[in-house]
Design a protein around this motif. Structure first.
Motif, short mmCIF file in Angstrom:
data_model
loop_
_atom_site.label_atom_id
_atom_site.label_comp_id
_atom_site.label_asym_id
_atom_site.label_seq_id
_atom_site.Cartn_x
_atom_site.Cartn_y
_atom_site.Cartn_z
N ILE A 1 0.85 -1.21 0.00
CA ILE A 1 0.00 0.00 0.00
C ILE A 1 0.88 1.25 0.00
CG2 ILE A 1 -1.67 1.32 1.37
CD1 ILE A 1 -2.96 -1.35 2.14
N ARG B 1 2.09 1.78 -3.40
CA ARG B 1 1.03 2.29 -4.27
C ARG B 1 0.80 3.78 -4.01
NH1 ARG B 1 -4.76 2.36 -3.46
NH2 ARG B 1 -5.82 2.64 -5.44
N SER C 1 0.10 2.03 -9.83
CA SER C 1 -0.79 2.00 -8.66
C SER C 1 -1.99 1.07 -8.94
CB SER C 1 -1.22 3.40 -8.24
OG SER C 1 -2.28 3.85 -9.02
N ASP C 2 -2.50 1.10 -10.16
CA ASP C 2 -3.62 0.21 -10.50
C ASP C 2 -3.18 -1.25 -10.49
OD1 ASP C 2 -5.26 2.32 -10.70
OD2 ASP C 2 -5.41 2.32 -12.90
N ARG D 1 -3.05 -2.49 -6.97
CA ARG D 1 -4.40 -2.72 -6.45
C ARG D 1 -4.99 -4.03 -7.03
NH1 ARG D 1 -8.27 1.06 -9.01
NH2 ARG D 1 -8.01 -0.57 -10.56
N ASP D 2 -4.81 -4.23 -8.36
CA ASP D 2 -5.39 -5.42 -9.01
C ASP D 2 -4.71 -6.70 -8.53
OD1 ASP D 2 -7.02 -3.68 -10.27
OD2 ASP D 2 -5.98 -3.73 -12.21
N LYS E 1 -8.80 -6.51 -0.65
CA LYS E 1 -9.51 -5.42 -1.32
C LYS E 1 -9.11 -4.08 -0.68
CE LYS E 1 -14.34 -4.28 -2.43
NZ LYS E 1 -14.12 -3.49 -3.58
N LEU E 2 -8.73 -3.12 -1.55
CA LEU E 2 -8.36 -1.80 -1.03
C LEU E 2 -9.54 -0.86 -1.18
CD1 LEU E 2 -4.79 -1.20 -2.51
CD2 LEU E 2 -5.46 -2.43 -0.44
N GLU E 3 -9.72 0.00 -0.17
CA GLU E 3 -10.76 1.02 -0.26
C GLU E 3 -10.13 2.37 0.03
OE1 GLU E 3 -13.72 -0.49 2.41
OE2 GLU E 3 -14.33 -1.96 0.89
N ASP E 4 -10.21 3.27 -0.98
CA ASP E 4 -9.65 4.61 -0.77
C ASP E 4 -10.67 5.44 0.01
OD1 ASP E 4 -7.27 4.16 -2.25
OD2 ASP E 4 -8.45 4.23 -4.09
N VAL F 1 -5.91 4.85 2.89
CA VAL F 1 -6.34 3.60 2.25
C VAL F 1 -6.62 2.56 3.33
CG1 VAL F 1 -5.67 1.77 0.63
CG2 VAL F 1 -4.90 4.12 0.25
N TRP G 1 -7.83 -1.57 4.00
CA TRP G 1 -7.85 -2.85 3.29
C TRP G 1 -8.56 -3.91 4.07
CZ3 TRP G 1 -5.49 -7.15 5.42
CH2 TRP G 1 -4.55 -6.92 6.44
#
Ligand code: AMP
Ligand code: ZN
Length: 465
Positions: free
Chosen positions: A424, A427, A439-440, A443-444, A452-455, A460, A462
């Motif tokens: 993280i 990223r 950064s994508d 995340r992928d 799963k990341l949540e901004d 961030v 997770w």
């Protein structure tokens, strides 16, 4: 290894000999789309998945079909109640059906024809049956005259000698002790009811007709395997035989009939009409992992009744954990390298035993027993640190292949919290540098590993999914 199936038509296990090994033709009765499937319905679809994945493991090529019943008595009733069109009403339930398949990792088959797209083919079949003098008209409906079809009762072993000629039914479903002529084409009962114009007058098809018409449309003549729940043997499959053989007596129709037993709740069939059902979403909402549900449905032989219970789901969860634990021990040693070919050395005998179970009329419980025997052996070898690099890789190929059927194992390294946090940070730096591609990617990749990341405004967050 000889594959055999129990054939409902002959009541014995028979060697499986398809017309073309590279294109086995299978037709499975699918969902009626007017509500959430319950896990009893899903058991019958899991059975189709077991059959499909087993045939693929054994090297067969497939052309499989599952129909979607998007017009019937219940759909008409509920779409009228909801004041919507049949198309809009059924589309919602079709989407939910596919979501549930995905949640249970049930592989998609090649064809999903819908009844409403098959009307011209159904009408052609009625015409052929009419030419063969197997039909009659009454009150705007067309009926199949079962007394004129001599094979009637051959699948369900009904004694039809005493049946009343001319007694008939409009309803799509009825009981075994009520053998009657069934409707091929039904005139509308209400003005706003969905109906099609035809030479037989305005109306809609009886439920049984779509399967016969779809098989003819997709496969021209007969098929190798036909599946469905055991409740479909009569009247549905009996009526399919009557329609298909009645229309095309020169062609064979189905070689092997395979039927899946019921899922029960406290000894009774799980069904919408009894109200004793759970949907997949109900069970997940109670905190159970979909893979435990998959494992439970898979782990009982398809021809035995299965009593659903939450304690059985707990047992399934433990069984998966036991398999995963051994797999993780092996993967640590191969550095997460996985061999995808067939097991050749250490694991070959165990793998053959696993396949032998499947070859015996899809005896998954027997195959699972063999898997647990095998992991006992692997655990002992791991404890004594006696495995060579080649043997470890052979074991990964065993797990890879058995998982093509099971679909409950993970081959990814599970990340430590500190490793996730370091990624993280990386990223965040990439985003500061406007390197959105990197950064994508991070995340992928994390998502693929179940993170799963949540901004959010505070940074961030997770979670493991
Ligand atoms: P339906 O959506 O009602 O047309 O049913 C789809 C499939 O689910 C059919 O093959 C039924 O035989 C099967 N089915 C219905 N209830 C159960 C049950 N309790 N256990 C197993 N299969 C079932
Ligand atoms: Zn059918």
């Amino acid at each position: 290894m000889k594959l055999q199936f129990y054939n409902t038509l002959t009541s014995v296990k028979e060697a499986f000999e398809p017309e073309d090994k590279n294109k086995v033709k299978i037709y499975s009765c699918g969902p009626t789309v007017y509500n959430y499937p319950h896990i009893g319905n899903l058991r019958s679809f899991m059975f189709v998945d077991t059959l499909r994945r087993t045939l693929k493991l054994l090297g067969y090529g497939l052309n499989q079909t599952m129909n979607i019943t998007d017009i019937d008595d219940k759909i008409i009733r509920d779409s009228i109640t909801e004041n919507t069109t049949v198309e809009k009403f059924t589309q919602k339930w079709i989407d939910i059906f596919f979501e549930d398949l995905q949640t249970l990792k049930i592989e998609k088959v090649e064809n999903y024809p819908r009844a409403t797209e098959t009307i011209p083919d159904m009408l052609r079949m009625i015409e052929t049956l009419e030419n063969n003098q197997l039909t009659y008209q009454k009150d705007g409906n067309i009926y199949f005259s079962i007394g004129k079809f001599h094979e009637y009762g051959s699948l369900s072993k009904l004694d039809v000698t005493g049946i009343k000629s001319g007694a008939r039914y409009d309803a799509d479903e009825y009981e075994k002790d009520d053998v009657r002529d069934f409707a091929l084409w039904k005139s509308p009962k209400q003005e706003d009811e969905k109906a099609w114009e035809s030479k037989f007058g305005k109306g809609r098809p009886g439920w049984h007709l779509e399967c016969s018409a779809m098989i003819r449309k997709i496969y021209q003549s007969g098929i190798d395997i036909h599946t469905g729940g055991i409740d479909l043997i009569f009247p549905h499959h009996e009526n399919e035989i009557a329609q298909s053989r009645g229309a095309y007596p020169q062609d064979h129709f189905v070689k092997y009939w395979l039927h899946c037993e019921h899922l029960l709740v406290e000894g009774q069939k799980m069904s919408k009409s009894l109200g004793n059902f759970y949907t997949l979403r109900d069970v997940i909402a109670q905190g159970y992992d979909p893979l435990s549900i998959r494992y439970l449905l898979l782990s009982f032989h398809y021809r035995t009744k299965l009593n659903f219970s939450f304690s059985r789901l707990e047992e399934s969860k433990k069984a998966i954990a036991k398999l995963q634990n051994t797999l993780d021990r092996v993967l640590e040693l191969t550095n997460f390298q996985v061999e995808k070919g067939l097991p050749k050395g250490y694991a070959r005998e165990g793998y053959n035993k696993f396949l032998e179970g499947l070859c015996d009329d899809l005896n998954v419980p027997k195959s699972l027993g063999e898997i647990f025997e095998f992991i006992k052996k692997v655990n002992n070898s791991l404890d004594s640190k006696s495995l060579s690099e080649g043997e470890l890789l052979d074991i990964t190929s065993y797990f890879h292949n058995v998982n093509s059927l099971l679909q409950v194992l993970s081959f990814e390294k599970s990340l430590l919290d500190s490793e996730i946090e370091a990624l993280i940070d990386k990223r965040n730096q990439a985003r500061k540098d406007k390197n959105f591609k990197l950064s994508d990617e991070i995340r992928d990749d994390l998502l693929k590993k179940g993170i799963k990341l949540e901004d959010s405004k505070t940074g961030v967050k997770w979670k493991r999914i």
